[in-house]
Design a protein around this motif. Sequence first.
Motif, PDB file in Angstrom:
ATOM      1  N   PRO A 339       0.638  -0.764  -0.330  1.00 44.39           N
ATOM      2  CA  PRO A 339       0.304   0.343   0.079  1.00 44.39           C
ATOM      3  C   PRO A 339       0.636   1.002  -0.292  1.00 44.39           C
ATOM      4  O   PRO A 339       0.246   2.044  -0.639  1.00 44.39           O
ATOM      5  CB  PRO A 339      -0.674  -0.177   1.551  1.00 44.39           C
ATOM      6  N   GLY A 340       2.283   0.880   0.084  1.00 44.54           N
ATOM      7  CA  GLY A 340       2.873   2.896   0.757  1.00 44.54           C
ATOM      8  C   GLY A 340       3.681   2.477   1.038  1.00 44.54           C
ATOM      9  O   GLY A 340       4.656   1.153   1.710  1.00 44.54           O
ATOM     10  N   VAL A 341       4.786   3.668   0.970  1.00 42.10           N
ATOM     11  CA  VAL A 341       6.303   3.074   2.150  1.00 42.10           C
ATOM     12  C   VAL A 341       5.882   2.919   3.323  1.00 42.10           C
ATOM     13  O   VAL A 341       6.087   2.043   3.985  1.00 42.10           O
ATOM     14  CB  VAL A 341       7.429   4.194   1.145  1.00 42.10           C
ATOM     15  N   ALA A 342       5.037   4.218   3.791  1.00 41.88           N
ATOM     16  CA  ALA A 342       4.539   4.879   5.366  1.00 41.88           C
ATOM     17  C   ALA A 342       3.502   3.228   5.722  1.00 41.88           C
ATOM     18  O   ALA A 342       3.630   2.827   6.602  1.00 41.88           O
ATOM     19  CB  ALA A 342       5.209   5.842   5.866  1.00 41.88           C
ATOM     20  N   ASN A 343       2.627   3.573   4.918  1.00 47.18           N
ATOM     21  CA  ASN A 343       1.308   2.865   4.506  1.00 47.18           C
ATOM     22  C   ASN A 343       1.086   1.668   5.124  1.00 47.18           C
ATOM     23  O   ASN A 343       1.596   1.006   3.660  1.00 47.18           O
ATOM     24  CB  ASN A 343       0.459   3.811   4.160  1.00 47.18           C
ATOM     25  N   LYS A 344       0.517   1.576   5.870  1.00 48.46           N
ATOM     26  CA  LYS A 344       0.303   0.345   6.041  1.00 48.46           C
ATOM     27  C   LYS A 344      -1.144  -0.690   6.016  1.00 48.46           C
ATOM     28  O   LYS A 344      -0.908  -1.696   6.349  1.00 48.46           O
ATOM     29  CB  LYS A 344       1.157  -0.772   7.509  1.00 48.46           C
ATOM     30  N   LYS A 345      -2.134   0.429   5.624  1.00 48.58           N
ATOM     31  CA  LYS A 345      -3.464  -0.307   5.521  1.00 48.58           C
ATOM     32  C   LYS A 345      -3.903  -0.593   4.167  1.00 48.58           C
ATOM     33  O   LYS A 345      -3.211   0.616   3.005  1.00 48.58           O
ATOM     34  CB  LYS A 345      -3.816   1.223   6.232  1.00 48.58           C
ATOM     35  N   MET A 346      -4.955  -1.038   3.985  1.00 49.47           N
ATOM     36  CA  MET A 346      -6.032  -1.600   2.666  1.00 49.47           C
ATOM     37  C   MET A 346      -6.779  -1.447   2.598  1.00 49.47           C
ATOM     38  O   MET A 346      -7.318  -1.758   3.883  1.00 49.47           O
ATOM     39  CB  MET A 346      -5.142  -2.801   2.833  1.00 49.47           C
ATOM     40  N   SER A 347      -7.309  -1.407   1.366  1.00 52.98           N
ATOM     41  CA  SER A 347      -9.201  -0.953   1.514  1.00 52.98           C
ATOM     42  C   SER A 347      -9.196  -1.951   1.365  1.00 52.98           C
ATOM     43  O   SER A 347      -9.054  -3.084   0.295  1.00 52.98           O
ATOM     44  CB  SER A 347      -9.399   0.282   0.637  1.00 52.98           C
ATOM     45  N   PRO A 348     -10.762  -2.294   2.002  1.00 52.26           N
ATOM     46  CA  PRO A 348     -11.303  -3.922   0.999  1.00 52.26           C
ATOM     47  C   PRO A 348     -11.256  -3.180  -0.507  1.00 52.26           C
ATOM     48  O   PRO A 348     -11.600  -4.385  -0.991  1.00 52.26           O
ATOM     49  CB  PRO A 348     -12.939  -3.702   1.437  1.00 52.26           C
ATOM     50  N   SER A 349     -11.778  -2.181  -0.874  1.00 55.34           N
ATOM     51  CA  SER A 349     -11.607  -2.178  -2.147  1.00 55.34           C
ATOM     52  C   SER A 349     -10.075  -2.809  -3.362  1.00 55.34           C
ATOM     53  O   SER A 349     -10.318  -3.504  -4.155  1.00 55.34           O
ATOM     54  CB  SER A 349     -12.343  -1.275  -2.684  1.00 55.34           C
ATOM     55  N   GLN A 350      -9.069  -1.778  -2.568  1.00 58.43           N
ATOM     56  CA  GLN A 350      -7.816  -2.401  -3.145  1.00 58.43           C
ATOM     57  C   GLN A 350      -8.023  -3.807  -3.435  1.00 58.43           C
ATOM     58  O   GLN A 350      -7.637  -4.450  -4.417  1.00 58.43           O
ATOM     59  CB  GLN A 350      -7.287  -1.553  -2.583  1.00 58.43           C
ATOM     60  N   LEU A 351      -8.286  -4.495  -1.721  1.00 60.53           N
ATOM     61  CA  LEU A 351      -8.130  -6.643  -2.180  1.00 60.53           C
ATOM     62  C   LEU A 351      -9.252  -7.295  -2.713  1.00 60.53           C
ATOM     63  O   LEU A 351      -7.726  -7.605  -3.558  1.00 60.53           O
ATOM     64  CB  LEU A 351      -8.112  -6.421  -0.766  1.00 60.53           C
ATOM     65  N   THR A 352      -9.989  -6.118  -2.802  1.00 61.91           N
ATOM     66  CA  THR A 352     -10.734  -6.453  -4.250  1.00 61.91           C
ATOM     67  C   THR A 352     -10.584  -6.735  -5.589  1.00 61.91           C
ATOM     68  O   THR A 352     -10.905  -7.950  -6.344  1.00 61.91           O
ATOM     69  CB  THR A 352     -12.373  -6.483  -4.156  1.00 61.91           C
ATOM     70  N   ALA A 353      -9.904  -5.881  -5.598  1.00 60.24           N
ATOM     71  CA  ALA A 353      -8.851  -5.401  -7.148  1.00 60.24           C
ATOM     72  C   ALA A 353      -7.982  -6.196  -7.172  1.00 60.24           C
ATOM     73  O   ALA A 353      -8.101  -6.809  -8.357  1.00 60.24           O
ATOM     74  CB  ALA A 353      -9.200  -4.644  -7.580  1.00 60.24           C
ATOM     75  N   LEU A 354      -7.355  -6.493  -6.075  1.00 64.53           N
ATOM     76  CA  LEU A 354      -5.931  -7.258  -6.155  1.00 64.53           C
ATOM     77  C   LEU A 354      -6.563  -8.777  -6.483  1.00 64.53           C
ATOM     78  O   LEU A 354      -5.403  -9.943  -6.943  1.00 64.53           O
ATOM     79  CB  LEU A 354      -5.676  -7.351  -4.605  1.00 64.53           C
ATOM     80  N   ALA A 355      -7.400  -9.294  -5.493  1.00 70.27           N
ATOM     81  CA  ALA A 355      -7.460 -10.744  -5.561  1.00 70.27           C
ATOM     82  C   ALA A 355      -8.449 -11.331  -7.978  1.00 70.27           C
ATOM     83  O   ALA A 355      -7.932 -11.962  -8.056  1.00 70.27           O
ATOM     84  CB  ALA A 355      -9.074 -11.091  -5.118  1.00 70.27           C
ATOM     85  N   ALA A 356      -9.592 -10.166  -8.162  1.00 67.76           N
ATOM     86  CA  ALA A 356      -9.713 -10.398  -8.862  1.00 67.76           C
ATOM     87  C   ALA A 356      -8.398 -10.231 -10.612  1.00 67.76           C
ATOM     88  O   ALA A 356      -8.776 -10.815 -11.661  1.00 67.76           O
ATOM     89  CB  ALA A 356     -11.072  -9.016  -9.805  1.00 67.76           C
ATOM     90  N   ILE A 357      -7.907  -9.662 -10.293  1.00 63.95           N
ATOM     91  CA  ILE A 357      -6.207  -9.656 -11.039  1.00 63.95           C
ATOM     92  C   ILE A 357      -5.703 -10.432 -10.982  1.00 63.95           C
ATOM     93  O   ILE A 357      -5.447 -10.789 -12.614  1.00 63.95           O
ATOM     94  CB  ILE A 357      -5.825  -8.120 -10.986  1.00 63.95           C
TER      95      ILE A 357
END
Length: 543
Positions: A339-357
């Motif tokens: 999710p980023g260099v300092a950011n450690k949080k992921m949104s549900p939409s990011q995870l859903t898109a990752l799984a779909a791709i």
Amino acid sequence: MKKGKLIAIGFGPGHELHMTQRARDAFAECDIIIGYKTYVELIRHLLTPDQKIVSTGMTEEVGRAQEAVKLAEAGHTVAVISSGDAGVYGMAGLIYEVLVEQGWNEETGVELEVVPGVSAIQACASLLGAPVMHDSCTISLSDHLTPWEWIKKRVEAAAMADFVIALYNPKSGRRTRQIEETQKILLQYRSPQTPVGLVKSAYRERQDIVITDLEHMLEHDIGMLTTVIIGNSTTFLYDGKIITPRGYQRKYTLGEEKQPLKPHQRLKEENEPWALHGGEKEEAPILEEKKTEIIQTEPEINNVLELAEQALAQLDGTTPDKVSSLFQEHRLFEFTVSPGVANKKMSPSQLTALAAIVGEAGEIEYTPDHEFKISLQTENPEEITSKLKKEGWLLAPAGNVVKVKACDFCDGDKQDPIPYAVELRDKLGGLSVPKELKIGFNGCGMACYGAVAEDIGIVYRRKKFDVFLGAKAMGRNAHTGVPVVEGLEPEKLVPLIVAIVEQFRNEGLPNERFYKFFKRVQNIQGYPYQEVPTLVVLEPDLC
């Protein structure tokens, strides 16, 4: 009466240098030598006048085995010789068959020893390059002891399964149509340009090598002393050598959609500066009295996949552009996302898109480096990466590259050091290095994300930076890095880390970990290596 012994000896391709020591010793033990007359002549200089020689013709294998058993039962020590390996189209099997028919028992009957030797497929492959680097099979085209219809089925099965094929006994004065029918069968499944090597009398005085292709192989002299090696769908020619890659799958990562080195270029001298030749091109030795005829000019191959796509025609003989994908090279795209260099949080939409791709066929692996490693087969990496970037993912190459591992800076509250972590990631993240290099970056003296346990550790403290080098993260003698700088001014951090990484890139050995590199060179950017004391006595590991 003295108990007799049978020794089935494989003496290799023919030259004394390629004969095992056990084969030499076995000849000395025997009082009778039995073999095909051509083979007897190849080893006659190793025999003594006291040894009796029984030589017979080409098709008299069964008779030789029967005579050998009879003489051994009479108390003699008998050598039955085969070129190559006695257990590969050699005499070992026939001797066992004769013994079995007579009710032989190993405890009470004559002793039998099989002495292995270098087989023709191995000897010929060594002269052609490296054609047998993947699954392979040997098929004898002699129908003297095997029905021709069975042989044809085996050729077709091997062709269909994309084996590298070595043909033994391909042709004789009376057997001429078998090799022609074999070629027709192979052309149903393989490209006419498939590399073929014809080796006659390997490592003997009349050695002859021809490199051609499947379409033109019958235009050259083929006889009983010839071994024919036919490549698979990925085999290619390079500089007069036949080379088969180790596998159909080629891994690549970000920035490597076009491989910087083709499979046949990766081991060239100029790409091996660490080798004995120091990256300088070496002249190949000239072998006297060895005739090598290169017939087929080298085709231009942009990658192994191109050859695979042209190689396998469907079973009905259609054109190569309608090839079954079964044996095509699979390009496995590997990279990492976070999710980023300092950011450690992921949104549900990011995870859903990752799984779909990535899809069901791909693979997502969470790593200790605060990132996901993605593996999937695709011919469109740009499309994949574009979609992921739109979803806010930070992408990086996988493999032996620089990784910048930062903490979350107390969920972003400690803002001051973050720009330096981002700059390091932008400048160094994904850079190719001899071995994966991890740069740990912590935003306070607590170092709660373990930066000091990484190859390069950076800790922000009192508005300045401490730098640690050469941690060993794993093993019972694991240790933190050596503190080489305390209180480094912020503007000096990035140039220093860049210089350290560049030194590792330029001076590191392939697959050399950073802590081993530091110990070997003893000095990195003016900072001397310091031995880390071992606090416990380590017993040798038993497993």
